[in-house]
Enzyme design. Structure first.
Site, PDB file in Angstrom:
ATOM      1  CG  HIS A   1      39.795 -10.779  57.612  1.00  0.00           C
ATOM      2  ND1 HIS A   1      40.842  -9.878  57.541  1.00  0.00           N
ATOM      3  CD2 HIS A   1      39.412 -10.999  56.328  1.00  0.00           C
ATOM      4  CE1 HIS A   1      41.083  -9.579  56.282  1.00  0.00           C
ATOM      5  NE2 HIS A   1      40.228 -10.244  55.525  1.00  0.00           N
TER       6      HIS A   1
ATOM      7  CD  GLU B   1      41.847 -10.074  60.926  1.00  0.00           C
ATOM      8  OE1 GLU B   1      41.258  -8.971  60.883  1.00  0.00           O
ATOM      9  OE2 GLU B   1      42.603 -10.454  60.015  1.00  0.00           O
TER      10      GLU B   1
ATOM     11  CG  HIS C   1      41.340  -5.562  59.667  1.00  0.00           C
ATOM     12  ND1 HIS C   1      41.206  -6.648  58.839  1.00  0.00           N
ATOM     13  CD2 HIS C   1      40.677  -4.543  59.063  1.00  0.00           C
ATOM     14  CE1 HIS C   1      40.496  -6.310  57.780  1.00  0.00           C
ATOM     15  NE2 HIS C   1      40.166  -5.030  57.887  1.00  0.00           N
TER      16      HIS C   1
ATOM     17  CD  GLU D   1      45.790  -5.073  60.665  1.00  0.00           C
ATOM     18  OE1 GLU D   1      45.450  -5.993  61.448  1.00  0.00           O
ATOM     19  OE2 GLU D   1      45.687  -5.141  59.438  1.00  0.00           O
TER      20      GLU D   1
END
Length: 1112
Positions: free
Chosen positions: A811, A814, A908, A993
């Protein structure tokens, strides 16, 4: 019997559990016909329900008391004249019983009690003693929607307006109940229309003004709030909003609210007024010609279905910015779920619906999805499995593969952008102490001998970048940024006008602090980067580099009322439209000249790698509305921004509003700040991104989001992220970003610099895995330790090291994932003993950037295909998703040769949660969240999937084990984490994350996260892998206590559910109790829960004010 003789002991005995006292009293009431006896019994009941609270009322209801009382009401009404005292007692008790009986409204309607109460009310408008209990019962009746419609038809709305009047100190209790009853009735659209038709909206506004004007000591705030409650419900319908505007309601509520701002106790009035005004604010069209991206990339073929297919099938003449949903009256509940990586908002489900319960889909697949013959193409990426190192000199090391020479760009690269200076030395000349005017700097593409008139010569000259100060007649010349052809035709534009003295700018010496950064090398990397807009400019921060600040950056404490103040400023646009400039100063839709410079406004630019800003509109002198560009081949995903600002005034506070955000909430509401990079700061020796901005908040605005962009959902609005900045330097050029930028060219530069760090002990190989849709290479790294010799034992150990497979940046928005990956790569290439031990333990296969095209072109989530690549892992297309197709191919190849990686981790970033945490996969933990009996399924599961996160929680201060989840959701079945776990068979398959905001626990509690902490996280991940290796080694396996700890943690953390797809131990975010309905929408509100004791089913995802209002 008289109520005065009923002691507390007797009351308790009557309502005690197992007592028949209440049944006896009700039976007596039902059977007697004597008026005085009935009155005495009613007095007893009235005392019982008045003192004992809800429990005693519940006893009366459970014994059938409601039906008996309603029947008595019917019987009494048939007598003429009916006993006033009896009616008074009955309505007094019914007013207390009704709220505790869920079916009270239905029972009253069936028994015919509604008309009796209404009739009694009409006959006793001046009898205040009887009027109050009748109104109280009527209020309970009205809570039922069917009753509300029936009462409206019976003229009750008109009847209530006979009671409502101007300010008076008398009978305030009656007025309050009347207003509450009216508000309940007006929740019905039919009654709201009736009130509009009778012109009651101006009446309510006049009454509110009168109470506001006369209640100077604020003793009747509850009545003023009740009046606003009636207005709020009328304005739930389109006709009500129109009537409100025609009655000058915006000005009235705005002026009364501003007069209340100084009194904190009047916040409920301000909040409700704000909600009404925002609801009635006419929905505006987003000021763009189309919600599609400004940039277009033609796909090799169009998918058969999905959002991209719909986008291509859409006729060119369709207005996709607005549609018929803009005036939609349907209720919109903001219950989009916070999901892993925050996607799939349109697919939000109720709790547990998204959990995968199909055991067959949770069990590993046994067969490969691609033929073995196809997978042999990946053998070339694993030379370490066949290398024997015979004849290799272990005294020195050569690169296993020389990095390919990147192609030159087809257009000149301009440094810097927006007519600003570079820190590179200027041509020799006399120094001056005058402040540097950045706008007087222009770019010279010519060497000492000129351009030479040939493209090849120009490209060679571009390898040096010099800036000349144009001082001809005191006039500054802007740099010419154009195509290669234009530069060849006008290559003397700058130099031909240059004369006079030249200044010198020094490059900040950051080589010691940034060993992987080289401005000249970065320019070389940019020349080989292909973008859809064909960028020819380089942003200063990417050129200078970023040195993490040494000071701490605390999570911003939001001042109470700041969000409300911003909303009021937005409302002022309608109240005082003549104060609004509405001047476009930057617009990418104007292809030839997007920058509109009149010398009076800020100058914006985003035409550089990873840049994203579509349009800037000057609203007031120091306020600008900003619109972000959609992802290419998409019509949404507005979150990432990266743009440049110049032409600012020192000391003036500028407000910036990004007005087309899509998420329902953001960490900007919980202390996160934007990033700013000052060129003047960089020149002075501090090249760094810093957290900045005050008065930051995030709320729903009045710009309508069409159903085309909202996945078919109607009535949606965009959100505003607003922040205020005061600039410190004259002639500065500043950059703003959502998070620390990390471009594709930066990655290529870092990889080339890492190559130089390689020692004879390090095995490093750089391959090009594939070419992206945009023609950029996707790098693949192999890192491990060189064998100590070419002996069979050493070669055998080398070839049998387990694999660790890492990926990042699927992504583009990110960017923190790339900074974590940078920390991992630097640790793996470091000469430390721990790094060497780690290399000797594993072979690392790393794809550091899965979505180069998205990163380059400033996308937030998608690739050039317009799709989320982390939703394509089940069936990736080699044409549309080449990086995913071939990364999965590498993993499938390893599986086919029985070399399944020990660990897979996809890096991420998370925009709505704090700390760093992991998502993993567990069959048992998934089934625990459902009604499926995991034990009955006879499932055997290795608990070691929890070991790595547990180690990280002990090592890394930013890591939170409490935020980890190991539940498999249906909506994540196509993500890397789940597919690698299920299809490849990697038990330790994770998404890691990293917060975009900061931490709320551990060493970094209360601090915003920076690149130093992110890189540290990448290094700590490596150390955790080393500890994982040691824990699972034969010598230490005898001590299995750590496995017992893991199992205990597993049992203790059978987590509560905070959303339908995220399972953690604590709530995602504590509520910020500022009572403003940030997401107020022009729709009907849902019916209130009949049981005030009941907790709302889902408060996750609601804004601060919604929680506050919902609980008030």
């Amino acid at each position: 019997m008289g109520f005065s003789f009923l002691t507390e002991k007797t009351r308790k005995e009557i309502t005690a559990k197992g007592s028949s006292g209440m049944e006896v009293i009700l039976a007596s009431l039902e059977s007697t016909r004597d008026l005085q006896t009935i009155l005495n019994i009613l007095c007893i009941l009235n005392e019982l329900v008045s003192v004992g609270g809800g429990r005693r009322v519940g006893v009366l209801v459970s014994k059938g008391g409601t039906a008996i009382l309603l029947q008595l009401l019917i019987t009494t009404s048939k007598e003429w004249p009916p006993s006033e005292e009896l009616m008074l007692q009955l309505h007094t008790i019914l007013a207390k019983v009704g709220p505790k009986d869920r079916k009270f409204g239905i029972k009253a309607r069936i028994n015919g009690a509604l008309n009796i109460t209404v009739s009694l009310l009409k006959q006793n408008l001046q009898n205040h003693k009887l009027l109050l209990p009748c109104l109280q019962v009527l209020r309970v009746y009205s809570a039922n929607s069917v009753n509300a419609v029936s009462l409206g038809k019976n003229g009750v709305v008109e009847l209530l307006f006979k009671i409502i009047g101007p300010y008076s100190k008398k009978n305030t209790s009656i007025l309050k109940v009347t207003l509450d009853t009216l508000a309940a009735l007006l929740k019905s659209k039919a009654n709201a229309r009736r009130a509009v038709d009778r012109t009651y909206v101006p009446t309510l506004l006049a009454v509110y003004q009168d109470w506001h004007r006369n209640d100077t000591r604020h003793r009747h705030v509850h009545i003023r709030k009740a009046i606003l409650g009636c207005i709020r419900n009328i304005t739930n319908i389109k006709l009500g909003r129109k009537a409100f505007l025609e009655a000058d309601g915006m000005r009235i509520l705005y002026s009364t609210s501003t007069e209340c701002l100084s009194v904190r106790t009047l916040d409920p009035l301000i909040n409700t007024s704000s909600l009404i005004m925002r609801k009635c604010f006419p929905k505006n069209r987003l000021p763009v010609p189309t919600i599609r991206s400004v940039f277009h990339y033609q796909l090799p073929h169009i998918p058969a279905e999905g959002p991209v297919a719909q986008l291509y099938r859409q006729p060119p003449d369709v207005d996709d910015v607005v549609d018929e949903s803009d005036d939609n009256d349907d209720t919109e509940a903001d219950t989009e779920n916070d999901t892993e990586n925050e996607e799939d908002e349109k697919n939000h489900k109720t709790q547990n619906d998204d959990i995968e319960t199909d055991i067959s889909k949770l069990r590993p697949k046994e067969n490969l999805t691609r033929p073995l013959e196809d997978l042999k193409m990946y053998e070339c990426f694993f030379p370490e499995l066949s290398e024997n190192f015979q004849g290799y000199s272990f005294d020195s090391s050569k690169s296993c593969q020389t990095p390919a020479v990147l192609p030159k760009s087809l257009a000149p690269i301009v440094v810097p952008t927006a007519h600003a200076p570079s820190p590179l030395s200027l041509a020799q000349g006399e120094l001056t102490d005058l402040p540097l005017d950045l706008d007087s700097i222009c770019i010279s593409k010519d060497g000492p001998g000129g351009a030479g008139g040939a493209g090849e010569g120009l490209a060679q000259e571009l390898e040096r970048v010099a800036l000349e100060e144009d001082t001809l007649n005191g006039q500054s010349q802007s740099p010419v940024v154009g195509s290669l052809q234009g530069e060849l035709e006008h290559d003397d534009d700058c130099s031909s006008h240059s004369s006079g003295e030249l200044g010198v700018l020094e490059v900040p010496d950051t080589a010691a602090l940034l060993p992987l950064h080289d401005p000249e090398l970065y320019i070389d990397m940019v020349k080989g980067t292909k973008s859809v807009p064909q960028y020819t400019e380089v942003a200063y921060p990417d050129y200078f580099g970023h040195v993490a600040p040494t000071f701490r950056e605390h999570i911003l404490e939001r001042v109470y009322g700041v969000q409300r103040a911003k909303i009021f400023q937005d409302i002022e646009r309608m109240i005082h439209p003549n104060d609004i400039l509405d001047k476009v100063v930057y617009d990418l839709d104007l292809k030839r000249s997007p920058v509109i410079d009149d010398g009076e406004s800020l100058k914006f630019n985003s035409q550089f790698e990873s840049g994203n800003l579509r349009k800037a509109v000057q609203v007031r002198k120091f306020e600008y509305d900003l619109i972000l560009n959609s992802d290419i081949n998409s019509n949404h995903y507005h979150q990432w921004f990266y743009f440049e600002v110049s032409g600012m005034r020192v000391g003036s506070s500028y407000r910036f509003n990004i007005i087309n955000c899509e998420k329902v909430n953001s960490q900007f509401n919980y202390g996160m700040q934007v990033l700013m990079y000052s060129v003047q700061e960089a020149i002075s020796g501090h090249p760094r991104w810093v957290r900045t901005g005050t008065e930051i908040c995030y709320y729903k605005n009045h710009f309508s989001r069409s159903s085309i962009a909202a996945g078919g959902q109607k009535g949606k609005s965009y959100y505003t992220m607003t922040f205020t900045v005061t600039f410190q330097y004259r002639d500065d050029v500043c950059y703003f970003a959502y998070h620390y930028p990390y471009t594709y060219s930066t990655l290529k530069m870092h990889l080339q610099k890492l190559e130089a760090l390689r020692t004879p002990q390090i095995y490093l190989r750089q391959d090009v895995l594939c070419e992206t849709l945009g023609g950029n290479s996707c790098p693949l790294l192999t890192i491990t330790a060189m064998p100590q010799s070419s002996s069979n034992d050493q070669i055998c150990q080398f070839k049998n090291r387990p694999y660790v497979f890492l990926t990042a940046r699927v992504h583009p928005g990110e960017t923190n994932a790339s900074w974590v990956m940078k920390g991992t790569l630097e640790f793996l290439m470091s000469p430390s003993p721990m790094a060497q031990s780690l290399r000797e333990s594993y072979v690392f296969k790393i794809v550091p950037m899965l979505n180069p095209d998205g990163v380059i072109n400033g996308n937030h989530r998608c690739s050039l295909s317009g799709e989320d690549l982390n939703r394509q892992w089940q069936r990736p297309s080699p044409d549309l998703h080449p990086t995913i197709f071939h990364t999965k191919g590498l993993l499938q190849y390893l599986s086919s040769i029985q070399r399944v990686p020990l660990v897979y981790c996809d890096y991420h970033g998370h925009s709505r949660k704090k700390n760093v945490f992991m998502y993993g996969c567990s069959i048992k933990e998934t089934l625990w969240q459902t009604n499926v009996n995991a034990a009955a399924c006879d499932l055997q599961e290795d608990l070691s999937y929890r070991t790595l996160p547990k180690i990280l929680s002990q090592l890394a201060p930013a890591f939170s084990m409490a935020s980890c989840s190991f539940v498999v959701e249906k909506s994540k079945e196509s993500t890397a984490r789940v597919v690698v776990w299920r299809e490849i068979g990697v038990q330790k398959s994770y998404t890691m994350e990293s917060t975009l905001c900061g931490c709320d626990q551990g060493k970094y509690k209360g601090l915003q996260i920076g690149t130093r902490e992110l890189e540290e996280m990448g290094a700590q991940f490596c150390i955790a892998l080393l500890r994982l290796k040691r824990l699972s080694s034969p010598l230490e396996f005898r001590n299995s206590s750590h496995f017992l700890d893991v199992e205990n943690d597993l049992i203790e953390s059978r987590c509560k559910v905070t959303s339908s797809t995220t399972y953690v131990l604590d709530e995602d975010e504590p509520s910020f109790m500022e009572e403003v309905d940030y997401s107020a929408e022009s729709n009907d509100e849902p019916e209130p829960d009949p049981d005030p004791q009941e907790t709302p089913a889902d408060e996750d995802g609601l804004s601060d004010s919604e929680l506050a209002l919902r609980r008030s």
